[in-house]
Design an enzyme around this catalytic site. Structure first.
Site, PDB file in Angstrom:
ATOM      1  N   GLU A 147      44.985  37.680  43.639  1.00 42.27           N
ATOM      2  CA  GLU A 147      45.250  38.707  44.660  1.00 42.27           C
ATOM      3  C   GLU A 147      45.124  38.123  46.068  1.00 42.27           C
ATOM      4  O   GLU A 147      44.134  37.459  46.370  1.00 42.27           O
ATOM      5  CB  GLU A 147      44.258  39.876  44.584  1.00 42.27           C
ATOM      6  CG  GLU A 147      44.520  40.870  43.513  1.00 42.27           C
ATOM      7  CD  GLU A 147      43.500  41.984  43.512  1.00 42.27           C
ATOM      8  OE1 GLU A 147      43.048  42.417  44.597  1.00 42.27           O
ATOM      9  OE2 GLU A 147      43.122  42.404  42.401  1.00 42.27           O
ATOM     10  N   HIS A 206      40.137  46.379  34.702  1.00 43.83           N
ATOM     11  CA  HIS A 206      40.346  46.590  36.141  1.00 43.83           C
ATOM     12  C   HIS A 206      39.786  47.958  36.501  1.00 43.83           C
ATOM     13  O   HIS A 206      40.473  48.835  37.003  1.00 43.83           O
ATOM     14  CB  HIS A 206      41.827  46.478  36.492  1.00 43.83           C
ATOM     15  CG  HIS A 206      42.082  46.163  37.944  1.00 43.83           C
ATOM     16  ND1 HIS A 206      42.820  45.081  38.373  1.00 43.83           N
ATOM     17  CD2 HIS A 206      41.673  46.791  39.065  1.00 43.83           C
ATOM     18  CE1 HIS A 206      42.873  45.076  39.701  1.00 43.83           C
ATOM     19  NE2 HIS A 206      42.177  46.089  40.141  1.00 43.83           N
ATOM     20  N   TYR A 259      40.955  38.180  50.610  1.00 41.36           N
ATOM     21  CA  TYR A 259      41.577  39.022  51.631  1.00 41.36           C
ATOM     22  C   TYR A 259      41.099  38.689  53.035  1.00 41.36           C
ATOM     23  O   TYR A 259      41.874  38.757  54.000  1.00 41.36           O
ATOM     24  CB  TYR A 259      41.295  40.508  51.349  1.00 41.36           C
ATOM     25  CG  TYR A 259      41.999  41.048  50.147  1.00 41.36           C
ATOM     26  CD1 TYR A 259      41.406  41.054  48.887  1.00 41.36           C
ATOM     27  CD2 TYR A 259      43.285  41.555  50.262  1.00 41.36           C
ATOM     28  CE1 TYR A 259      42.068  41.554  47.779  1.00 41.36           C
ATOM     29  CE2 TYR A 259      43.961  42.060  49.155  1.00 41.36           C
ATOM     30  CZ  TYR A 259      43.333  42.052  47.921  1.00 41.36           C
ATOM     31  OH  TYR A 259      43.990  42.547  46.823  1.00 41.36           O
ATOM     32  N   ASN A 270      40.634  36.163  44.070  1.00 41.99           N
ATOM     33  CA  ASN A 270      41.161  37.173  44.996  1.00 41.99           C
ATOM     34  C   ASN A 270      40.564  36.902  46.370  1.00 41.99           C
ATOM     35  O   ASN A 270      39.348  36.701  46.483  1.00 41.99           O
ATOM     36  CB  ASN A 270      40.762  38.587  44.547  1.00 41.99           C
ATOM     37  CG  ASN A 270      41.347  38.971  43.203  1.00 41.99           C
ATOM     38  OD1 ASN A 270      42.097  38.199  42.604  1.00 41.99           O
ATOM     39  ND2 ASN A 270      41.015  40.154  42.718  1.00 41.99           N
ATOM     40  N   ARG A 298      51.112  40.163  37.166  1.00 45.26           N
ATOM     41  CA  ARG A 298      49.771  40.501  36.713  1.00 45.26           C
ATOM     42  C   ARG A 298      49.614  42.010  36.718  1.00 45.26           C
ATOM     43  O   ARG A 298      49.888  42.663  37.719  1.00 45.26           O
ATOM     44  CB  ARG A 298      48.728  39.870  37.633  1.00 45.26           C
ATOM     45  CG  ARG A 298      47.317  40.245  37.288  1.00 45.26           C
ATOM     46  CD  ARG A 298      46.307  39.571  38.207  1.00 45.26           C
ATOM     47  NE  ARG A 298      44.991  40.089  37.915  1.00 45.26           N
ATOM     48  CZ  ARG A 298      44.151  40.554  38.860  1.00 45.26           C
ATOM     49  NH1 ARG A 298      44.498  40.527  40.135  1.00 45.26           N
ATOM     50  NH2 ARG A 298      42.976  41.025  38.531  1.00 45.26           N
ATOM     51  N   GLU A 330      37.402  41.373  39.867  1.00 42.27           N
ATOM     52  CA  GLU A 330      36.470  41.633  40.979  1.00 42.27           C
ATOM     53  C   GLU A 330      35.101  42.175  40.534  1.00 42.27           C
ATOM     54  O   GLU A 330      34.721  43.323  40.836  1.00 42.27           O
ATOM     55  CB  GLU A 330      37.133  42.541  42.011  1.00 42.27           C
ATOM     56  CG  GLU A 330      38.366  41.923  42.619  1.00 42.27           C
ATOM     57  CD  GLU A 330      38.907  42.648  43.849  1.00 42.27           C
ATOM     58  OE1 GLU A 330      38.515  43.793  44.095  1.00 42.27           O
ATOM     59  OE2 GLU A 330      39.732  42.038  44.544  1.00 42.27           O
TER      60      GLU A 330
HETATM   61  N1  LIG Z   1      29.088  52.245  52.172  1.00 41.11           N
HETATM   62  N2  LIG Z   1      29.061  51.070  52.656  1.00 41.11           N
HETATM   63  N3  LIG Z   1      29.942  50.171  52.235  1.00 41.11           N
HETATM   64  C1  LIG Z   1      29.756  48.813  52.696  1.00 41.11           C
HETATM   65  C2  LIG Z   1      30.414  47.903  51.700  1.00 41.11           C
HETATM   66  O1  LIG Z   1      31.664  47.749  52.140  1.00 41.11           O
HETATM   67  C3  LIG Z   1      31.902  46.429  52.369  1.00 41.11           C
HETATM   68  C4  LIG Z   1      33.051  45.935  51.583  1.00 41.11           C
HETATM   69  O2  LIG Z   1      33.669  46.964  50.779  1.00 41.11           O
HETATM   70  C5  LIG Z   1      34.783  46.586  50.098  1.00 41.11           C
HETATM   71  C6  LIG Z   1      34.962  45.256  49.742  1.00 41.11           C
HETATM   72  C7  LIG Z   1      36.087  44.895  49.052  1.00 41.11           C
HETATM   73  C8  LIG Z   1      37.048  45.859  48.758  1.00 41.11           C
HETATM   74  C9  LIG Z   1      38.272  45.437  48.107  1.00 41.11           C
HETATM   75  C10 LIG Z   1      39.430  46.155  47.976  1.00 41.11           C
HETATM   76  N4  LIG Z   1      40.288  45.300  47.403  1.00 41.11           N
HETATM   77  C11 LIG Z   1      41.697  45.553  47.090  1.00 41.11           C
HETATM   78  C12 LIG Z   1      41.679  45.825  45.611  1.00 41.11           C
HETATM   79  N5  LIG Z   1      41.372  44.584  44.880  1.00 41.11           N
HETATM   80  C13 LIG Z   1      41.680  44.949  43.523  1.00 41.11           C
HETATM   81  C14 LIG Z   1      42.862  45.870  43.608  1.00 41.11           C
HETATM   82  O3  LIG Z   1      42.588  46.982  42.817  1.00 41.11           O
HETATM   83  C15 LIG Z   1      42.990  46.264  45.072  1.00 41.11           C
HETATM   84  O4  LIG Z   1      43.194  47.638  45.205  1.00 41.11           O
HETATM   85  N6  LIG Z   1      39.699  44.157  47.144  1.00 41.11           N
HETATM   86  N7  LIG Z   1      38.470  44.210  47.599  1.00 41.11           N
HETATM   87  C16 LIG Z   1      36.864  47.177  49.108  1.00 41.11           C
HETATM   88  C17 LIG Z   1      35.727  47.544  49.793  1.00 41.11           C
END
Ligand SMILES: N=NNCCOCCOc1ccc(-c2cn(C[C@@H]3NC[C@@H](O)[C@H]3O)nn2)cc1
Length: 442
Positions: free
Chosen positions: A353, A121, A296, A294, A77, A166
């Site tokens: 993912e 993306h 995690y 996806n 992907r 996402e």
């Molecule tokens: N300021 N306050 N913030 C509070 C908010 O934060 C809370 C949560 O934040 C997040 C939530 C989810 C992610 C995230 C990262 N990936 C990894 C990538 N997926 C696509 C691909 O490109 C990978 O690189 N997936 N999900 C990042 C930050």
């Protein structure tokens, strides 16, 4: 030791994304995206890292395809960069950009690897952001036109298409929390973006069908799983709200044609509303062929008034964590997949993912352990009736992890960002064996 086997038809893969690996930010006609702008804005990305060079994958297709071939994956992907294909966002397509992706697809097919293409993306052409970006409904038709150019170029070679990656990150993380490009901090803007990208998804699916493009189309929301800290009503309600706002907000419109009322009411209490134009929900819920999921992490949550947008507090203590400081919560993977099937009915699902951040190569056995736990959860879901078709590890190689730059490493392959040398990690060899034996030892 017993082998937890997956069906012979189950496809093992891995994933990347254009801005995170390609580099060549200004070559062959590519124009800036919102991530070029955001990463070059002081204070937005750790250490001022940008995707200017990244993993230089734009110039290393043969090397990366060789890594995929040796890993033994059946699908790969990757995403197509809108700023390479239609640099101005709308209007004339850039033949050099389209040809780059056609050559990548041809090399994958020549090596028996199925291309799994993500159309968006996160790298919106900056010229569209200058006109309001996804807050502007006009961007919807620009996206459909860009996708049509790609469909026509790769029709018959690419058989699995993903519209959006996402949508929660594209909308809420990027326009309410402001952590990702374009870095707004406005709840109404975030809901406007969320709605417009869902309409763009639906219009693209509709165009895909009208054009008679070969293959299947879906999309890839990110999911998390939140369990109530206690059986107290306020904790149960808070977990339901978090799951509604993160998971259902991007699944129910597409699979049921409606937003989750619990979250709609919550946002209304914060003064934010979804601006639905008549016909939007019918477009958004245009039938898809598969769902990309996806996953995690997850956690327990409890009611904590004023603590965050949802009056919630995540319980982090008591869980092992990755270097992204995310709980390792493999049971949540099982729960979210069975919940999706029980809520929306049986639909083909590819895990688009799943992976872990461990920054030191010495910790790579931790990555294999994370994957092992989650593949067990996946097998449990399969045994419980979830229609699982494949699994892609995020990521093939260490890459630009958005606001964390190159400091957060999710790769099966180590990348030295000075020399760009690729070195398979222990987890690459572990996953190679999983693929060879079609499952994992327990
Ligand atoms: N300021 N306050 N913030 C509070 C908010 O934060 C809370 C949560 O934040 C997040 C939530 C989810 C992610 C995230 C990262 N990936 C990894 C990538 N997926 C696509 C691909 O490109 C990978 O690189 N997936 N999900 C990042 C930050």
């Amino acid at each position: 030791m017993a082998l937890l086997r997956f069906p012979d038809t189950f496809k093992w893969g891995t994933a990347t994304a254009a801005y995170q690996i390609e580099g060549a930010f200004d070559e062959d006609g590519r124009l800036p995206s919102i991530w070029d702008t955001f990463s070059k804005t002081p204070g937005k990305v750790l250490h001022g890292h940008t995707g200017d060079v990244a993993c230089d994958s734009y110039h290393r297709v043969d090397e990366d395809v060789r890594l995929l071939k040796e890993l033994g994956v059946k699908m790969y992907r990757f995403s197509i960069a809108w700023p390479r294909v239609v640099p101005q966002g709308r209007g004339e397509a850039n033949e050099k950009g389209l040809t780059y992706y056609e050559e990548l697809v041809d090399k994958l097919l020549a090596n028996g690897i199925e291309p799994f293409v993500t159309l968006y993306h996160w790298d919106l052409p900056q010229s569209l952001q200058d006109e309001g970006g996804w807050e502007n409904r006009a961007t919807i038709d620009a996206f459909v036109a860009y996708c049509e150019a790609v469909f026509n170029k790769l029709n018959g070679k690419v058989k699995h298409w993903i519209t959006l990656n996402e949508p929660w990150c594209i909308s809420i993380l990027s326009n309410y929390f402001g952590d990702h490009a374009p870095g707004k901090k406005n709840l109404q803007a975030a809901l406007d973006v969320a709605h417009h990208i869902l309409v763009a998804h639906g219009k693209t699916v509709r165009r895909f069908r009208e054009l008679g493009i070969a293959g299947e189309i879906g999309y890839a929301p990110n999911t998390e799983w939140r369990e109530p800290y206690s059986s107290k009503a306020e904790d149960v309600q808070t977990a339901a709200l978090r799951n509604a706002a993160f998971n259902e907000w991007f699944l129910s419109p597409v699979l049921k044609g409606e937003y989750p009322q619990l979250a709609v009411d919550w946002y209304a209490s914060k003064g934010a509303h979804v601006k639905i134009v008549p016909g939007d929900m019918e477009v958004i819920s245009e039938k898809i062929d598969f769902l990309g999921i996806n996953y995690y992490t997850g956690s327990l949550v409890r009611h904590n008034p004023g603590n965050d947008l949802y009056d919630s507090e995540e319980i982090g203590s008591g869980y092992e964590k990755t270097d992204f400081n995310w709980n390792i919560y493999a049971d949540g993977f099982y729960h979210v997949l069975t919940w999706i099937t029980n809520t929306y009915g049986r639909i083909p699902i590819y895990i688009t993912e799943n992976g872990a951040c461990y920054d030191e190569p010495a910790n790579d056995t931790e990555r294999s352990a994370y994957l092992h736990k989650h593949i067990i959860a996946l097998h449990r879901a399969l045994e419980s009736g979830v229609d699982l078709r494949g699994y892609m590890v995020w990521s093939l190689m260490d890459n630009f992890e958005w606001a964390f730059g190159y400091t957060k490493r999710f790769g099966l392959v180590h990348v030295d960002f000075e020399t760009l040398e690729r070195t398979p990690k222990a987890s690459y060899r572990w996953y190679k064996q999983v693929i060879e034996q079609g499952g994992i030892e327990i």
